[in-house]
Write an enzyme that holds these catalytic residues in place. Structure first.
Site, short mmCIF file in Angstrom:
data_model
loop_
_atom_site.label_atom_id
_atom_site.label_comp_id
_atom_site.label_asym_id
_atom_site.label_seq_id
_atom_site.Cartn_x
_atom_site.Cartn_y
_atom_site.Cartn_z
N GLU A 1 -11.46 -0.11 -3.21
CA GLU A 1 -11.14 0.35 -2.15
C GLU A 1 -9.64 1.06 -2.63
O GLU A 1 -9.68 1.16 -3.44
CB GLU A 1 -10.34 -0.91 -0.42
CG GLU A 1 -9.17 -1.42 -1.39
CD GLU A 1 -8.90 -3.17 -0.91
OE1 GLU A 1 -9.62 -2.76 0.54
OE2 GLU A 1 -8.51 -3.55 -1.69
N ASP B 1 0.72 -0.84 -0.23
CA ASP B 1 -0.01 0.32 -0.32
C ASP B 1 0.85 1.23 0.18
O ASP B 1 0.45 2.10 1.46
CB ASP B 1 -1.08 -0.14 1.02
CG ASP B 1 -1.83 -1.32 1.32
OD1 ASP B 1 -1.88 -1.55 0.85
OD2 ASP B 1 -1.90 -2.13 2.83
#
Length: 352
Positions: free
Chosen positions: A252, A42
């Site tokens: 997301e 991420d």
């Protein structure tokens, strides 16, 4: 960071394990891992003080049993990384923030982001509170490498996961956030959290999909300035994407960048493993869906950031090349190209 697990987002361990077993030997990866001595995912990349700073999740083998809520993504701290260039050596500045130093935190430090304003660096992070509900917190430092000190409470009105902060050319800053499935966004309605709510999405297949959230940030960057609003994604005919449209709807991992005066809202489709883009004329939207710009990586989750460096554009992302395990990921970077029509050119992260 979803089936029903989450990236720091989320993922289905069984499908990912099968996928990695099938692809490891015969695949060629577009880019190498940026760092190999810890697992990272991420990646939120920024230019601070003339360097590239990366704020990733720090994946660990916590021994937490896998389940559909993504509990096996049991991250405990953030390591902050920096590079002089995209091909330069990566410096690991160590732990910038730990869950034990966040007064209100319970567990699971998922995908963070960072920003700079007012002579201060801000680290935004999702973590479950002591009631196991994801909230978004903020921590501050005078150095981009930290260490960061967390505010005593989560941001008022915040919820879910994956904060991404964009500062426009006029100086106004906005936060985009949210994730369905393990990210809990589907469990919120009119400002209230339902612990017994859906584990996946709204369940209303022919209605508009649950959307990401956006809020303008206050001048001190510690709170929201105004109401939290939905990020509306529409098709070419102006119709909102539907819940059943798993190849296109938001899941997301939101990110925002600006190119040629247009606002690019980019995100993960989650269980279909694409990165998709939508373009608008305002940082608050609405955004018109443009298409997929990155095909699936190895592993279940996909989460990215996009950064301009010396006139060239790059995407920072992750896969599971080093571990072949869906919850132990490694960050990477490759070039990103905007086409003449304004869309983003398709990236193939691996060749089979």
């Amino acid at each position: 960071m979803m089936a029903l697990a989450a990236s720091a987002c989320q993922q289905n361990q069984k499908s990912a394990s099968n996928e990695t077993a099938d692809t490891t030997k015969k695949s060629k990866y577009l880019s190498p891992p940026l760092i190999k001595d810890i697992y990272t995912a991420d990646p939120s990349a920024h230019l601070f003080e003339g360097k590239i700073y990366i704020y990733p999740s720090h994946d660990i083998e916590a021994g937490t049993p896998e389940n559909d809520n993504g509990d096996h993504f049991d991250m405990r701290d953030y390591h902050i990384l920096s590079m002089d260039s995209v091909t330069g050596k990566v410096t690991d500045h160590g732990v910038g923030l730990s869950v034990k130093d966040i007064p209100w935190a319970g567990r699971q430090l998922w995908a963070p982001d960072a920003a700079f304003k007012n002579g201060t660096y801000y680290l935004y992070f999702p973590v479950k509170d002591k009631n196991d509900v994801f909230r978004i917190g903020v921590a501050t430092a005078k150095n981009p490498a930290g260490p960061f000190k967390a505010e005593p409470k989560p941001m008022e009105g915040s919820l879910s996961i994956d904060p991404a902060v964009f500062t426009d050319t006029d100086g106004n800053s906005y936060m985009y956030f949210g994730g369905i499935w393990g990210g809990q966004l589907q469990r919120w309605n009119n400002g209230k959290y339902d612990a017994n709510g859906s584990k996946t999405d709204s369940g209303k297949e022919n209605e508009p999909a649950i959307s990401a959230k956006v809020a303008k940030l206050s001048k001190d960057m510690l709170s929201f300035d105004g109401a939290v609003k939905d990020v509306k994604i529409v098709d070419a005919n102006g119709k909102e994407l539907l819940t059943k449209d798993h190849d296109r709807r938001f899941f997301e991992g939101a990110w925002m960048h600006k190119f040629n005066g247009k606002y690019y809202f980019t995100y993960s489709t989650g269980d279909t493993h694409y990165l998709a883009s939508a373009i608008g004329d305002s940082p608050m939207g609405p955004f018109t869906y443009q298409g997929t710009f990155m095909n699936p990586v190895q592993g279940w989750t996909t989460h990215h950031s996009i950064l301009e460096i010396k006139g060239k554009w790059y995407i920072f992302y992750h896969d599971t090349e080093l571990s072949n395990k869906t919850h132990l990921r490694n960050i990477k970077v490759t070039a990103l190209k905007h086409n003449a029509d304004g869309t983003i050119a398709l990236i193939e992260p691996m060749n089979k």
